[in-house]
Design a protein around this motif. Sequence first.
Motif, PDB file in Angstrom:
ATOM      1  N   PRO A   1      12.306   0.132 -36.034  1.00 36.10           N
ATOM      2  CA  PRO A   1      12.161   1.147 -34.982  1.00 36.10           C
ATOM      3  C   PRO A   1      13.177   0.944 -33.870  1.00 36.10           C
ATOM      4  N   ALA A   2      13.684   2.031 -33.334  1.00 37.12           N
ATOM      5  CA  ALA A   2      14.696   1.961 -32.277  1.00 37.12           C
ATOM      6  C   ALA A   2      14.181   1.199 -31.063  1.00 37.12           C
ATOM      7  N   ASP A   3      12.881   1.317 -30.767  1.00 32.57           N
ATOM      8  CA  ASP A   3      12.324   0.643 -29.591  1.00 32.57           C
ATOM      9  C   ASP A   3      12.415  -0.870 -29.679  1.00 32.57           C
ATOM     10  N   LEU A   4      12.552  -1.415 -30.905  1.00 32.80           N
ATOM     11  CA  LEU A   4      12.586  -2.862 -31.081  1.00 32.80           C
ATOM     12  C   LEU A   4      14.000  -3.408 -31.256  1.00 32.80           C
ATOM     13  N   ARG A   5      14.982  -2.554 -31.318  1.00 31.77           N
ATOM     14  CA  ARG A   5      16.366  -2.984 -31.493  1.00 31.77           C
ATOM     15  C   ARG A   5      16.979  -3.391 -30.145  1.00 31.77           C
ATOM     16  N   PRO A   6      18.103  -4.111 -30.181  1.00 33.16           N
ATOM     17  CA  PRO A   6      18.810  -4.404 -28.933  1.00 33.16           C
ATOM     18  C   PRO A   6      19.109  -3.117 -28.167  1.00 33.16           C
ATOM     19  N   GLY A   7      18.803  -3.142 -26.885  1.00 38.39           N
ATOM     20  CA  GLY A   7      19.002  -1.969 -26.063  1.00 38.39           C
ATOM     21  C   GLY A   7      17.837  -1.005 -26.088  1.00 38.39           C
ATOM     22  N   GLY A   8      16.836  -1.262 -26.943  1.00 35.08           N
ATOM     23  CA  GLY A   8      15.674  -0.388 -27.047  1.00 35.08           C
ATOM     24  C   GLY A   8      14.674  -0.622 -25.930  1.00 35.08           C
ATOM     25  N   ALA A   9      13.555   0.080 -26.014  1.00 34.18           N
ATOM     26  CA  ALA A   9      12.571   0.058 -24.931  1.00 34.18           C
ATOM     27  C   ALA A   9      12.017  -1.339 -24.677  1.00 34.18           C
ATOM     28  N   PHE A  10      11.723  -2.098 -25.743  1.00 30.67           N
ATOM     29  CA  PHE A  10      11.177  -3.445 -25.555  1.00 30.67           C
ATOM     30  C   PHE A  10      12.201  -4.366 -24.912  1.00 30.67           C
ATOM     31  N   ASP A  11      13.448  -4.272 -25.360  1.00 31.65           N
ATOM     32  CA  ASP A  11      14.536  -5.076 -24.786  1.00 31.65           C
ATOM     33  C   ASP A  11      14.700  -4.767 -23.302  1.00 31.65           C
ATOM     34  N   ARG A  12      14.696  -3.499 -22.951  1.00 28.98           N
ATOM     35  CA  ARG A  12      14.854  -3.116 -21.551  1.00 28.98           C
ATOM     36  C   ARG A  12      13.670  -3.608 -20.718  1.00 28.98           C
ATOM     37  N   TYR A  13      12.487  -3.592 -21.304  1.00 25.37           N
ATOM     38  CA  TYR A  13      11.298  -4.060 -20.600  1.00 25.37           C
ATOM     39  C   TYR A  13      11.421  -5.544 -20.248  1.00 25.37           C
ATOM     40  N   ILE A  14      11.839  -6.366 -21.203  1.00 27.41           N
ATOM     41  CA  ILE A  14      12.006  -7.806 -20.953  1.00 27.41           C
ATOM     42  C   ILE A  14      13.090  -8.047 -19.906  1.00 27.41           C
ATOM     43  N   ARG A  15      14.204  -7.338 -20.024  1.00 22.82           N
ATOM     44  CA  ARG A  15      15.300  -7.518 -19.063  1.00 22.82           C
ATOM     45  C   ARG A  15      14.847  -7.167 -17.654  1.00 22.82           C
ATOM     46  N   ASP A  16      14.063  -6.100 -17.518  1.00 25.34           N
ATOM     47  CA  ASP A  16      13.574  -5.704 -16.200  1.00 25.34           C
ATOM     48  C   ASP A  16      12.664  -6.781 -15.614  1.00 25.34           C
TER      49      ASP A  16
END
Length: 411
Positions: A48-63
Amino acid sequence: MTGHEAAPSRRTALGLLGAVPLSAGGLLGAAPRSASASAAGDGSGRIPADLRPGGAFDRYIRDLAERDQFSGTVLLAHRGRHVLARAYGMADKERRIPNEPDTVYAMASASKPFTGLAVVRLAEQRKLRFHDKVGDHLDGFPAQIAEHVTIHHMLTHTSGMTDPTNDAPDPHVFTSAEERNRHLAARARAQTLRFTPGTRKEYSSMGYEVLGELVATVSGQPFHEYVREHVFARAGMVDSAYHTRTEWLANERIAHPYMLQEDGSRVDGVRHLDKGGVGGVPGSNSARAFIGSGGGNGFTTAPDLVRFALALQRDELLKRAYTELFVNAKVSGPPLREGPADPRRGEAFHAYGPTASTYNDQRYISHGGGIAGGSTNWSIYLDLDWVAVVLCNHDLPIEPIIEQERSRITA
């Protein structure tokens, strides 16, 4: 990344690209038995795109990291390949060593399933039975425990050995594994039961301390050596061990726990044994124990936990029948941490070490842990070929991260 971090090393740079392979080829052998299942739930094996680098989960952790709400390592793996690997914050502020995707962390209770697996392996070898009583293998316990508490009870947290004094912080600083083992053995034999074994489920670290002693007695090997040989080595977990406090201080790859203080500052628990944290059990500091035990605080890395998951699912740690015994739900009970009502969250069960439940009607096994200055969790999605690991070396809540992980992996 947070502003106090040093420049990223090559490993960190790879992690920031979301592609840190487990080996030169990036895959540890063939896919596990359930490889026909897919992350997308349609048999395609799509990520799923949300789990790829730059996806929603990645952005959530970075934030979270940018707001100093996360310090540690997060890893998502599908069929053995790292899909997303991130590391933020400092493993050792004094030495200016950043957290890396392969940093070693103290696991707290998240290493209890290693104890459980060691017990199941001894059962596979016909050296014990799950209905054996404590007194069948260990001496010196009061009759109410020796004659009524079984190995099954301890594995499933239904033993009744949940004396409230077990949670009191221990200010003593231990100086050897032998001293620590003697202390644990004496405390175990001083336990009383809060309820009749098997009638309730109530989390009991002391039950797992007794299981650690039982592993050593039945196998004839020290607990730490038995787990190293029969769990870590067999799974290829090259960076996993029960480290001593001396090793914790000397090994630059091991993250230090930064314990929150009343004034809002954070203190290095390994270097300041006189200090304790304010969260969890106030005043506690796991580094005082000198070494981990059956109750927890083995050390491992996120990549090693992926190796563990693959070895488990390929029946490389246990024969198939005993793998199923290890992972399948045994006893229902209330969740360890209550949260907002979520209809996707299944009923909480315990297996023979890990918790076992469902989310969005998908099976997973998991275990978390917390020490002053650290929170950990790993999850194996048994039918979806995903492994997710969250390792943190600050006093920060990781439950929201786990919730994001679960909802996106099982979507």
